[in-house]
Design a protein around this motif. Structure first.
Motif, PDB file in Angstrom:
ATOM      1  N   PRO A  87       0.800  -1.227   0.000  1.00 14.06           N
ATOM      2  CA  PRO A  87       0.000   0.000   0.000  1.00 14.06           C
ATOM      3  C   PRO A  87       0.836   1.282   0.000  1.00 14.06           C
ATOM      4  CG  PRO A  87      -0.268  -1.197   2.070  1.00 14.06           C
ATOM      5  CD  PRO A  87       0.457  -2.096   1.149  1.00 14.06           C
ATOM      6  N   ILE A  88       2.012   1.246   0.645  1.00 16.66           N
ATOM      7  CA  ILE A  88       2.889   2.421   0.568  1.00 16.66           C
ATOM      8  C   ILE A  88       3.358   2.611  -0.867  1.00 16.66           C
ATOM      9  CG2 ILE A  88       5.141   3.335   1.264  1.00 16.66           C
ATOM     10  CD1 ILE A  88       4.721   1.966   3.991  1.00 16.66           C
ATOM     11  N   TRP A  89       3.725   1.525  -1.503  1.00 17.23           N
ATOM     12  CA  TRP A  89       4.169   1.585  -2.905  1.00 17.23           C
ATOM     13  C   TRP A  89       3.066   2.116  -3.808  1.00 17.23           C
ATOM     14  CZ3 TRP A  89       2.062  -1.563  -6.835  1.00 17.23           C
ATOM     15  CH2 TRP A  89       2.714  -1.476  -8.072  1.00 17.23           C
ATOM     16  N   SER A  90       1.850   1.580  -3.653  1.00 15.32           N
ATOM     17  CA  SER A  90       0.755   2.014  -4.531  1.00 15.32           C
ATOM     18  C   SER A  90       0.396   3.472  -4.274  1.00 15.32           C
ATOM     19  CB  SER A  90      -0.475   1.110  -4.349  1.00 15.32           C
ATOM     20  OG  SER A  90      -1.007   1.203  -3.041  1.00 15.32           O
ATOM     21  N   ARG A  91       0.445   3.905  -3.021  1.00 10.14           N
ATOM     22  CA  ARG A  91       0.167   5.308  -2.708  1.00 10.14           C
ATOM     23  C   ARG A  91       1.208   6.221  -3.351  1.00 10.14           C
ATOM     24  NH1 ARG A  91      -3.790   8.944  -1.667  1.00 10.14           N
ATOM     25  NH2 ARG A  91      -3.055  10.628  -0.344  1.00 10.14           N
ATOM     26  N   SER A  92       2.465   5.794  -3.345  1.00 15.82           N
ATOM     27  CA  SER A  92       3.527   6.607  -3.938  1.00 15.82           C
ATOM     28  C   SER A  92       3.332   6.763  -5.442  1.00 15.82           C
ATOM     29  CB  SER A  92       4.895   5.989  -3.648  1.00 15.82           C
ATOM     30  OG  SER A  92       5.143   4.858  -4.462  1.00 15.82           O
ATOM     31  N   ARG A  93       2.600   5.834  -6.046  1.00 16.62           N
ATOM     32  CA  ARG A  93       2.336   5.872  -7.483  1.00 16.62           C
ATOM     33  C   ARG A  93       0.999   6.551  -7.802  1.00 16.62           C
ATOM     34  NH1 ARG A  93       1.461   1.323  -9.853  1.00 16.62           N
ATOM     35  NH2 ARG A  93       2.660   1.593 -11.777  1.00 16.62           N
ATOM     36  N   GLY A  94       0.366   7.131  -6.785  1.00 15.25           N
ATOM     37  CA  GLY A  94      -0.845   7.901  -7.006  1.00 15.25           C
ATOM     38  C   GLY A  94      -2.147   7.199  -6.704  1.00 15.25           C
ATOM     39  N   ALA A  95      -2.101   6.001  -6.142  1.00 17.45           N
ATOM     40  CA  ALA A  95      -3.349   5.303  -5.811  1.00 17.45           C
ATOM     41  C   ALA A  95      -4.163   6.117  -4.804  1.00 17.45           C
ATOM     42  CB  ALA A  95      -3.043   3.921  -5.249  1.00 17.45           C
ATOM     43  N   ASP A  96      -5.445   6.226  -5.050  1.00 22.94           N
ATOM     44  CA  ASP A  96      -6.349   6.984  -4.175  1.00 22.94           C
ATOM     45  C   ASP A  96      -6.788   6.066  -3.038  1.00 22.94           C
ATOM     46  OD1 ASP A  96      -8.161   8.666  -2.996  1.00 22.94           O
ATOM     47  OD2 ASP A  96      -9.629   8.589  -4.628  1.00 22.94           O
ATOM     48  N   THR A  97      -6.001   6.040  -1.970  1.00 20.10           N
ATOM     49  CA  THR A  97      -6.278   5.178  -0.824  1.00 20.10           C
ATOM     50  C   THR A  97      -6.151   5.963   0.465  1.00 20.10           C
ATOM     51  OG1 THR A  97      -3.952   4.482  -0.683  1.00 20.10           O
ATOM     52  CG2 THR A  97      -5.436   3.114  -2.010  1.00 20.10           C
ATOM     53  N   VAL A  98      -6.698   5.380   1.524  1.00 18.56           N
ATOM     54  CA  VAL A  98      -6.629   5.972   2.849  1.00 18.56           C
ATOM     55  C   VAL A  98      -6.318   4.861   3.849  1.00 18.56           C
ATOM     56  CG1 VAL A  98      -7.917   7.188   4.655  1.00 18.56           C
ATOM     57  CG2 VAL A  98      -8.319   7.759   2.258  1.00 18.56           C
ATOM     58  N   VAL A  99      -5.416   5.133   4.775  1.00 11.73           N
ATOM     59  CA  VAL A  99      -5.171   4.213   5.887  1.00 11.73           C
ATOM     60  C   VAL A  99      -6.192   4.530   6.969  1.00 11.73           C
ATOM     61  CG1 VAL A  99      -3.573   3.483   7.697  1.00 11.73           C
ATOM     62  CG2 VAL A  99      -2.707   4.002   5.409  1.00 11.73           C
ATOM     63  N   VAL A 100      -6.993   3.540   7.340  1.00 10.39           N
ATOM     64  CA  VAL A 100      -8.043   3.773   8.334  1.00 10.39           C
ATOM     65  C   VAL A 100      -7.800   3.009   9.633  1.00 10.39           C
ATOM     66  CG1 VAL A 100      -9.811   4.384   6.655  1.00 10.39           C
ATOM     67  CG2 VAL A 100      -9.469   1.976   7.258  1.00 10.39           C
ATOM     68  N   ALA A 101      -6.833   2.078   9.644  1.00  8.74           N
ATOM     69  CA  ALA A 101      -6.528   1.348  10.872  1.00  8.74           C
ATOM     70  C   ALA A 101      -5.194   0.631  10.699  1.00  8.74           C
ATOM     71  CB  ALA A 101      -7.630   0.349  11.220  1.00  8.74           C
TER      72      ALA A 101
END
Length: 368
Positions: A87-101
């Protein structure tokens, strides 16, 4: 990519179009998670059934683009609980995600070597060959990153530098996510693929091509025992929690950012179901060990050996300062070592509001 909102589908002549049911996707890593309990016990189905919302695993799809959303988070309405590197990798590539827990369960992590190597502690690693798997066909080689982080932690303990050892590349062609699509609830991680996760490293160690490997989790504990390997550095038991941080410590729960913004109550309900699952696990130790064992590929004996005797009590969702700091540190490690190319604000990625809403919802349900 399918739309996050409901869409119209064709109805028989003379009847109005009816909306297509909303579909929630989920995926989880082969680790102890509240998601595993909620999925196996049907708690997510129960939560959303009355609303006509379909909840299913990425494993239900035979489309590899959907299945590999476990790594890139590219599927609409996806919840993912598991290791933090993808998820850190995908976020760095622009993935629209949120860490919720998050969830912190210390696990077996070690640098191991064969007794014949003479390597007994971290200082003995100087001048030695450390196995570095390189998966040639993966979007993100999270296991390589795990190994490097484990090695660097071990070297730091001994006051050694990376140039004091030799990192030996071990190419691997096999993808970790197999083709499939046979199970609505099932995990992506099949027994054979899971069992072969470190076969390349183990064989290289036995053949004398390398001197030590990093390993982790229940599969790692089993592998070490099978080879009769000696523990050179017990990272999982190290007093400094920073030395224990890796892909699987802590785990993170991420969700599609559009879903979090447009349907916060839906996200909160999902989290509330996981809270219910964590409480159930607390009261059902034997059943929980069986469910977790099914996901990680181990008997209850190895589950407790790898994750602790109280693993059934440690599945609660959190968003504490230690875990938040660990996620930021992991992002910095991945950026500094070339596993991600673009930086981002880890603090802004974390949204505590869905968990707060879920806790309030869960409290009201327990009172009512």
């Amino acid at each position: 990519m399918p739309s996050a909102s409901s869409t119209s589908v064709v109805s028989p002549p003379g009847q109005p179009c009816r909306p297509e049911a909303m579909r929630i996707w989920y995926t989880r890593c082969p680790l102890p998670t509240a998601s595993s309990i909620a999925i196996e016990r049907g708690m997510l189905d129960d939560e959303f059934r009355a609303d006509g919302i379909v909840v299913q695993s990425l494993n239900a799809s035979s489309d590899m683009a959907v299945r590999e959303a476990h790594y890139n988070h590219g599927q609409t309405n996806l919840f993912r609980q598991g290791g933090n590197i993808p998820p850190i990798w995908s976020r760095s590539r622009g993935a629209d995600t949120v860490v919720v827990a998050t969830n912190w369960i210390d696990e077996y992590q070690a640098i191991v070597a064969l007794p014949s190597s003479g390597i007994q502690n971290a200082a003995d690693l100087r001048g030695k060959r450390l196995g570095m798997p390189r998966r040639l066909n993966e979007q993100i080689d999270y296991w390589r990153a795990m190994c490097l982080r484990g090695y660097l932690a071990a070297l730091e303990i001994a006051g050694l530098e990376p140039n004091d050892v030799e990192f030996v590349d071990l190419p691997i062609d096999e993808k970790q996510i197999p083709t499939g699509g046979a199970s609505q609830r099932g995990t992506l991680w099949r027994g054979a693929n899971r069992a072969r996760r470190q076969s390349r490293e183990a064989l290289a160690l036995i053949r004398g091509e390398i001197d030590a490997i990093y390993t982790a989790g229940a599969p790692g504990a089993q592998l070490s025992s099978f080879m009769g390997a000696s523990t050179v550095v017990d990272l999982g038991a190290h007093a400094d929690s920073g030395s224990r941080v890796n892909n699987q410590v802590p785990t993170v729960l991420t969700v599609d950012g559009e879903l979090a913004r447009s349907a916060p109550e839906t996200v909160a309900r999902y989290l509330a179901a996981l809270m219910q699952a964590a409480r159930w696990a607390h009261e059902h130790e034997a059943e929980t060990l069986g469910i977790v064992g099914g996901d990680v590929g181990a008997t209850p004996e190895w589950v407790t050996a790898a994750y602790g005797a109280e693993v059934h009590d440690r599945l609660a969702l959190e968003l504490d300062e230690r875990s938040i700091a660990a996620v930021a540190a992991q992002k910095a490690f991945l950026l500094g070592n070339g596993f991600i190319d673009k930086d981002f604000d880890a603090g802004a990625w974390i949204d505590p509001r869905p968990l707060e809403l879920a806790r309030g919802m869960d409290h009201e349900r327990r009172l009512g």
